[in-house]
Design a protein around this motif. Sequence first.
Motif, PDB file in Angstrom:
ATOM      1  N   TYR A  78       0.831  -1.203   0.000  1.00  0.00           N
ATOM      2  CA  TYR A  78       0.000   0.000   0.000  1.00  0.00           C
ATOM      3  C   TYR A  78       0.863   1.250   0.000  1.00  0.00           C
ATOM      4  O   TYR A  78       1.759   1.406   0.826  1.00  0.00           O
ATOM      5  CB  TYR A  78      -0.914   0.008   1.223  1.00  0.00           C
ATOM      6  CG  TYR A  78      -1.782   1.252   1.297  1.00  0.00           C
ATOM      7  CD1 TYR A  78      -2.919   1.355   0.518  1.00  0.00           C
ATOM      8  CD2 TYR A  78      -1.433   2.313   2.127  1.00  0.00           C
ATOM      9  CE1 TYR A  78      -3.714   2.497   0.570  1.00  0.00           C
ATOM     10  CE2 TYR A  78      -2.217   3.457   2.181  1.00  0.00           C
ATOM     11  CZ  TYR A  78      -3.359   3.540   1.403  1.00  0.00           C
ATOM     12  OH  TYR A  78      -4.128   4.667   1.445  1.00  0.00           O
ATOM     13  N   ARG A  79       0.592   2.151  -0.946  1.00  0.00           N
ATOM     14  CA  ARG A  79       1.254   3.449  -1.017  1.00  0.00           C
ATOM     15  C   ARG A  79       0.207   4.504  -1.381  1.00  0.00           C
ATOM     16  O   ARG A  79      -0.526   4.344  -2.369  1.00  0.00           O
ATOM     17  CB  ARG A  79       2.367   3.448  -2.075  1.00  0.00           C
ATOM     18  CG  ARG A  79       3.584   2.605  -1.722  1.00  0.00           C
ATOM     19  CD  ARG A  79       4.395   3.259  -0.596  1.00  0.00           C
ATOM     20  NE  ARG A  79       5.620   2.528  -0.321  1.00  0.00           N
ATOM     21  CZ  ARG A  79       5.721   1.485   0.483  1.00  0.00           C
ATOM     22  NH1 ARG A  79       4.630   1.056   1.115  1.00  0.00           N
ATOM     23  NH2 ARG A  79       6.874   0.887   0.682  1.00  0.00           N
ATOM     24  N   THR A  80       0.164   5.582  -0.626  1.00  0.00           N
ATOM     25  CA  THR A  80      -0.822   6.633  -0.870  1.00  0.00           C
ATOM     26  C   THR A  80      -0.628   7.277  -2.235  1.00  0.00           C
ATOM     27  O   THR A  80      -1.601   7.579  -2.954  1.00  0.00           O
ATOM     28  CB  THR A  80      -0.745   7.702   0.234  1.00  0.00           C
ATOM     29  OG1 THR A  80      -0.897   7.075   1.514  1.00  0.00           O
ATOM     30  CG2 THR A  80      -1.831   8.746   0.051  1.00  0.00           C
ATOM     31  N   TRP A  81       0.641   7.493  -2.604  1.00  0.00           N
ATOM     32  CA  TRP A  81       0.905   8.169  -3.879  1.00  0.00           C
ATOM     33  C   TRP A  81       0.411   7.342  -5.069  1.00  0.00           C
ATOM     34  O   TRP A  81       0.051   7.907  -6.113  1.00  0.00           O
ATOM     35  CB  TRP A  81       2.399   8.490  -4.031  1.00  0.00           C
ATOM     36  CG  TRP A  81       3.297   7.302  -4.210  1.00  0.00           C
ATOM     37  CD1 TRP A  81       3.967   6.624  -3.253  1.00  0.00           C
ATOM     38  CD2 TRP A  81       3.613   6.657  -5.452  1.00  0.00           C
ATOM     39  NE1 TRP A  81       4.692   5.592  -3.791  1.00  0.00           N
ATOM     40  CE2 TRP A  81       4.489   5.600  -5.153  1.00  0.00           C
ATOM     41  CE3 TRP A  81       3.254   6.880  -6.781  1.00  0.00           C
ATOM     42  CZ2 TRP A  81       5.006   4.755  -6.134  1.00  0.00           C
ATOM     43  CZ3 TRP A  81       3.764   6.034  -7.750  1.00  0.00           C
ATOM     44  CH2 TRP A  81       4.634   4.992  -7.435  1.00  0.00           C
ATOM     45  N   VAL A  82       0.367   6.021  -4.914  1.00  0.00           N
ATOM     46  CA  VAL A  82      -0.153   5.156  -5.985  1.00  0.00           C
ATOM     47  C   VAL A  82      -1.646   5.421  -6.175  1.00  0.00           C
ATOM     48  O   VAL A  82      -2.134   5.518  -7.315  1.00  0.00           O
ATOM     49  CB  VAL A  82       0.102   3.672  -5.656  1.00  0.00           C
ATOM     50  CG1 VAL A  82      -0.569   2.768  -6.694  1.00  0.00           C
ATOM     51  CG2 VAL A  82       1.599   3.391  -5.598  1.00  0.00           C
TER      52      VAL A  82
END
Length: 386
Positions: A78-82
């Motif tokens: 999980y990555r917010t920027w993705v």
Amino acid sequence: MGDTKAKFTDTRTGFIDILMCRYEDEHLALWMKIVFCFIWIVSIPNGLIYGVDTDYIMALFSIILMLLLNIAVSRKNYRTWVDVAAFIIIAIPVFFVYYHACIGYFSVFFPLFFSSVAVFILGIRNSFFINIICSVIILICSRTYGKMSVRHIYGDNVTLRFPYIYVCIILISYCLMYAIQKYWVDKRRRKQILQIRIEEENKHLHAMSMRIMDTMTNALDAKISGEKEHCVRVAGYCRQIAQMKKLDEKMCEYAYSAGLLHEIGMVGIPDRLIRKDSLTDDEYTVYQTYVTKGYEILSTLQVEDTINVAQAVKYHREYFDGTGFVEGLKGNEIPVLARILSVADYADRHVMRGETPEKIISDIKYMEGTRFEPGISLYIGKVLME
């Protein structure tokens, strides 16, 4: 007046903290993506029934494909920027459907639904600028005239009212997300307060344990003259060796405590046995119990993780080949702190007898694999030669 101002400042800071809170619920984001994706999938047969062209179907497929790809990536890492990048890309087909009214008046729900869901998937901070841009696009489209304009396609009745409906729905979404993020911030603050209390309690316990250990070593020194100085030196040796062996900070402190208290069981041994130069077999059996007595004393202390220290004290007379006492442990069965304490205690006893560091190191190296663990002479050698 000052208290009121301070309270206002605290409230404002808390409000900003909530608005800028990082996204903390991956499961909420995942379920919102699944719901979002499901609605677009359902829209495909709805569009086919309505009789739309292929541009609408291609727009929906691109939205669904991007969402599925985003879900697959986020579940693994999980990555917010993705998520932000995915929603910026998804905005293109969403506004294509809106601008061209691919599915008639229902097309206005595309940007409305997109912006609302973005709030719950990206959070307030990350969705704000995306939704600001979306709002500007909708406002410009609603004010533009011409044959290819949104006003020409939808008519004034829908076009002029839609920006206000859009803003109201988005504000409601932000209010709901604010409540969710407030819960995250409050939860984090409670955790921080709890952590501070735990750290303060640990400091209190540590201070108390140091006082207890100092009292014990003084009592031992009163019984056996010079024993306190010996224990302090052994404690220093133990900590240095533990550091050289790359043990963590807590284990290094436990090593020091074990060295400081390794002879504490001697308070339970009769004075006549301690003063005798030669012991009978029965007397030596009694003498050996000092390690278990030390273990029992330390096990009763209500201080942080005394078990490591107590076990080191109990097993520091075990030999690496299994011929020591009290349980005949061998090799790695002997706790690491006990193996460190064993060589530190031996080294200082022989320093007290006036032996040179070179001889002590040589003797320890000779006993590696039998009494001491292999390679330990390198560590104690560095300590003694400093």
